[in-house]
Design a protein around this motif. Structure first.
Motif, PDB file in Angstrom:
ATOM      1  N   ILE A  68       0.581  -1.378   0.121  1.00 34.12           N
ATOM      2  CA  ILE A  68       0.486   0.235   0.078  1.00 34.12           C
ATOM      3  C   ILE A  68       1.155   0.918  -0.144  1.00 34.12           C
ATOM      4  O   ILE A  68       0.877   2.011  -0.967  1.00 34.12           O
ATOM      5  N   VAL A  69       2.162   1.035   1.301  1.00 33.48           N
ATOM      6  CA  VAL A  69       3.271   2.376   0.761  1.00 33.48           C
ATOM      7  C   VAL A  69       3.214   2.856  -0.108  1.00 33.48           C
ATOM      8  O   VAL A  69       3.854   3.911  -1.218  1.00 33.48           O
ATOM      9  N   ALA A  70       3.598   0.828  -1.397  1.00 34.21           N
ATOM     10  CA  ALA A  70       4.674   1.519  -2.595  1.00 34.21           C
ATOM     11  C   ALA A  70       2.528   1.618  -3.857  1.00 34.21           C
ATOM     12  O   ALA A  70       3.664   1.756  -5.395  1.00 34.21           O
ATOM     13  N   GLY A  71       2.053   1.931  -3.215  1.00 32.22           N
ATOM     14  CA  GLY A  71       0.935   2.624  -4.483  1.00 32.22           C
ATOM     15  C   GLY A  71      -0.633   1.098  -4.518  1.00 32.22           C
ATOM     16  O   GLY A  71      -1.187   1.892  -5.369  1.00 32.22           O
ATOM     17  N   ASN A  72      -0.465   0.001  -3.752  1.00 33.65           N
ATOM     18  CA  ASN A  72      -1.303  -0.478  -4.316  1.00 33.65           C
ATOM     19  C   ASN A  72      -2.514   0.756  -3.423  1.00 33.65           C
ATOM     20  O   ASN A  72      -3.206   0.521  -2.371  1.00 33.65           O
ATOM     21  N   PRO A  73      -3.902   0.602  -4.323  1.00 31.76           N
ATOM     22  CA  PRO A  73      -4.579   0.903  -3.566  1.00 31.76           C
ATOM     23  C   PRO A  73      -5.775   0.581  -3.202  1.00 31.76           C
ATOM     24  O   PRO A  73      -7.141   0.215  -3.506  1.00 31.76           O
ATOM     25  N   SER A  74      -5.162  -0.291  -2.091  1.00 34.70           N
ATOM     26  CA  SER A  74      -6.220  -0.580  -1.493  1.00 34.70           C
ATOM     27  C   SER A  74      -6.063  -0.439   0.100  1.00 34.70           C
ATOM     28  O   SER A  74      -5.160   0.718   0.505  1.00 34.70           O
ATOM     29  N   LYS A  75      -6.923  -0.781   1.131  1.00 37.77           N
ATOM     30  CA  LYS A  75      -7.490  -0.595   2.321  1.00 37.77           C
ATOM     31  C   LYS A  75      -7.086  -1.523   3.432  1.00 37.77           C
ATOM     32  O   LYS A  75      -7.635  -2.586   3.039  1.00 37.77           O
ATOM     33  N   ILE A  76      -6.220  -1.963   4.657  1.00 36.75           N
ATOM     34  CA  ILE A  76      -6.386  -2.299   5.614  1.00 36.75           C
ATOM     35  C   ILE A  76      -7.902  -2.060   6.034  1.00 36.75           C
ATOM     36  O   ILE A  76      -8.197  -1.182   6.587  1.00 36.75           O
ATOM     37  N   VAL A  77      -8.623  -3.134   6.441  1.00 35.00           N
ATOM     38  CA  VAL A  77     -10.208  -3.004   7.243  1.00 35.00           C
ATOM     39  C   VAL A  77     -10.294  -4.042   8.388  1.00 35.00           C
ATOM     40  O   VAL A  77     -10.786  -2.876   9.214  1.00 35.00           O
ATOM     41  N   GLN A  78      -9.514  -4.534   8.836  1.00 34.55           N
ATOM     42  CA  GLN A  78      -8.864  -4.964  10.240  1.00 34.55           C
ATOM     43  C   GLN A  78      -8.574  -6.248   9.731  1.00 34.55           C
ATOM     44  O   GLN A  78      -7.204  -6.401   9.334  1.00 34.55           O
ATOM     45  N   VAL A  79      -7.983  -6.327  11.241  1.00 34.68           N
ATOM     46  CA  VAL A  79      -7.186  -7.443  11.717  1.00 34.68           C
ATOM     47  C   VAL A  79      -8.196  -8.900  11.904  1.00 34.68           C
ATOM     48  O   VAL A  79      -9.152  -8.651  11.927  1.00 34.68           O
TER      49      VAL A  79
END
Length: 283
Positions: A68-79
């Motif tokens: 994600i830091v490298a540009g993946n257009p996603s989010k972590i929604v939960q552990v």
């Protein structure tokens, strides 16, 4: 009915998803959830999120944070799994190496660049006091590729989840020299930004369903026998794994993300740190 594609490794951690799918639980919320097994692991899962080949990934924390830091257009929604992952450090049964210290300056088999097997090789090297910039890698794609590489001598050691690799140790194909724990919760659920924007209610419903199942998972009658049979494990190994594994129903906390990013940055695996809002979204 909304169709959502979800992907993850074919390992015991993900049985709760298969139980919910088989029981038709997502369909009750008008979600047609399609699961894809990805034996190549985190590097491949990151690629699938980027390309839109999957909407959701059950993925290693350090791998998706890095991507994600490298540009993946996603989010972590939960552990998804709160407990750390126990990475076994394996050599060929016939290898001359007898201790983890012997592996300094040897070649690591990894599933692919950016995979958990690569990132944890850096974490292990750092813990051992080795120079991480001198690590050398052989890309093997899958655990079968690792067997071939270690047997042929094109790589010297391979890090993979301890219990999923245990059958190869029992068959005298691999030897386990020790283990390396992730310094954070091991699995998270990541969703593409486009899917979060277009289907927020469905993602929320999906998380409620899986969280109900994971919160009760260990109480399912004979779940140890089911897991042992499905994943070709000895019952005592599964029982030990169950005792060590804790699922989560909670969002990723800022201090955990900071820990992951700080370690990745210290190991020069990321050259910048993302903000909490860039990486995590609570639904």
């Amino acid at each position: 009915m909304t169709t959502l594609n979800i992907s993850g490794v074919p390992e015991h951690f993900n049985l709760p998803w298969h139980l919910c799918i088989d029981n038709g639980e997502f369909e009750t919320q008008n979600i047609n959830l399609q699961w894809t097994d990805v034996p190549e692991g985190t590097g491949k899962l990151c690629q699938m999120l980027r390309s839109g080949e999957t909407d959701i990934a059950v993925i290693l924390t350090e791998g998706i944070v890095k991507d994600i830091v490298a540009g993946n257009p996603s989010k972590i929604v939960q552990v998804y799994v709160e407990s750390p992952l126990l990475w076994g450090i394996h050599v060929s049964a016939k290898s001359k190496y007898q201790t983890i210290a012997d592996l300094q300056n040897t070649k690591v088999a990894i599933s692919r660049l950016g995979s958990g097997s690569q990132l944890m090789a850096y974490v292990n090297a750092h813990q051992q006091g080795w120079k991480t910039e001198t690590l050398s890698f052989e890309i093997v794609n899958t655990i079968d590729g690792a067997v071939e590489a270690l047997t042929n001598g094109t790589a010297d050691y391979f890090m993979w989840e301890h219990f999923m690799t245990k059958p190869l140790v029992d068959k005298n194909i691999f030897r386990n020299l020790g283990d390396c724990l992730t310094p954070w919760p091991c699995f998270v659920i990541a969703v593409r930004d486009e899917v979060l924007q277009n289907h927020p209610e469905q993602i929320k419903a999906l998380l409620q369903i899986i969280n109900q199942t994971t919160s009760e998972f260990k109480e399912i009658p004979s779940i140890d026998k089911t897991l042992a049979s499905k994943y070709h494990q000895k019952i005592e190994d599964i029982q030990q794994w169950l005792s060590l594994t804790e699922w989560s129903q909670k969002p990723l906390q800022a201090e955990v993300l900071n820990n992951v990013q700080n370690q990745l940055h210290e190991l020069a695996l990321i050259d910048k740190k993302g903000t909490f809002a860039e990486i995590v979204k609570t639904v």
